[in-house]
Every structure is written in structure tokens, then in C-alpha cells.
Design a protein around this motif. Structure first.
Motif, short mmCIF file in Angstrom:
data_model
loop_
_atom_site.label_atom_id
_atom_site.label_comp_id
_atom_site.label_asym_id
_atom_site.label_seq_id
_atom_site.Cartn_x
_atom_site.Cartn_y
_atom_site.Cartn_z
N ILE A 39 0.87 -1.17 0.00
CA ILE A 39 0.00 0.00 0.00
C ILE A 39 0.91 1.23 0.00
N TRP A 40 0.71 2.10 -0.98
CA TRP A 40 1.52 3.31 -1.12
C TRP A 40 0.86 4.43 -0.33
N THR A 42 0.87 8.04 0.03
CA THR A 42 1.37 9.19 -0.73
C THR A 42 1.83 10.34 0.17
N CYS A 45 5.41 9.65 1.05
CA CYS A 45 6.34 9.45 -0.07
C CYS A 45 7.02 10.77 -0.44
N GLU A 69 3.92 6.36 -9.51
CA GLU A 69 2.48 6.31 -9.39
C GLU A 69 2.13 5.09 -8.56
N ASP A 70 0.83 4.85 -8.36
CA ASP A 70 0.41 3.71 -7.54
C ASP A 70 0.80 2.40 -8.23
N TYR A 73 -1.17 -3.50 -9.71
CA TYR A 73 -1.46 -4.72 -8.97
C TYR A 73 -1.68 -5.93 -9.87
N ILE A 91 5.53 2.77 2.18
CA ILE A 91 4.94 1.55 1.63
C ILE A 91 4.77 0.57 2.78
#
Length: 94
Positions: A39-40, A42, A45, A69-70, A73, A91
Motif C-alpha cells: 500500500i503506497w 502518498t 512518499c 504512481e500507484d 497490482y 509503503i
């Protein structure tokens, strides 16, 4: 050895899922192999760029502004290498 591509029916694939070519994950969506996913976050980050070069599946896209970017998946197998190298804890693995 079989010639495997995106049109190969599963009955024709060699036992054990033999990989015949390197870097072929873009041709096969392998993200459903994942048992945990990154899971990012943001807000944490800093766009330092440490995560995307270590991703073995190239599942962290970079846009034209050279910003990550994300996750993709469809390709991410959930190995967690990206989370390990992130010094900002941007992350998490869930």
C-alpha cells in the motif's frame, strides 16, 4: 520446451509452470499470486526513487514527470522488497 505466449491454453503449458523467457511478466498478469500487497502512502512518499528500481516485476510505474504512481497490482506479486527499501515507511504490506 513449449513456446508459451498469451494465447497458449493452460493444457499446453509445461508442468511446474516452467518459465522459458526472462522478463515476461508483462505478458502474464501474475498479481493474483500475491498473498499480501503493498500500500503506497502518498503523504509519506518523498519521490526519492528508491523503490521502483528494486521491483522485480516492474510493478511501480513512473510517469512522464519522473514521479512514481500507484502500484500496478496486475503485475505485483507482493514480495515486499519495495517496502524494505523505503526509508520513509511510505509503503506498507497488508
Amino acid at each position: 520446451m513449449n513456446n508459451i505466449d498469451t494465447t497458449t491454453p493452460y493444457e499446453k503449458i509445461t508442468l511446474g509452470g516452467t518459465i522459458c523467457d526472462s522478463g515476461n511478466s508483462k505478458h502474464f498478469k501474475t498479481g493474483d499470486w500475491r498473498s499480501i500487497k503493498p500500500i503506497w502512502i502518498t503523504d509519506k512518499c518523498t519521490q526519492c526513487g528508491l523503490c521502483f528500481p528494486v521491483c522485480p516485476e516492474d510493478a511501480i510505474p513512473i510517469n512522464s514527470d519522473k514521479k512514481r504512481e500507484d502500484f500496478d497490482y496486475d503485475m505485483c506479486k507482493g514480495c515486499g522488497v519495495c517496502a524494505k527499501v523505503c526509508p520513509f515507511k511510505a509503503i506498507t504490506m497488508e
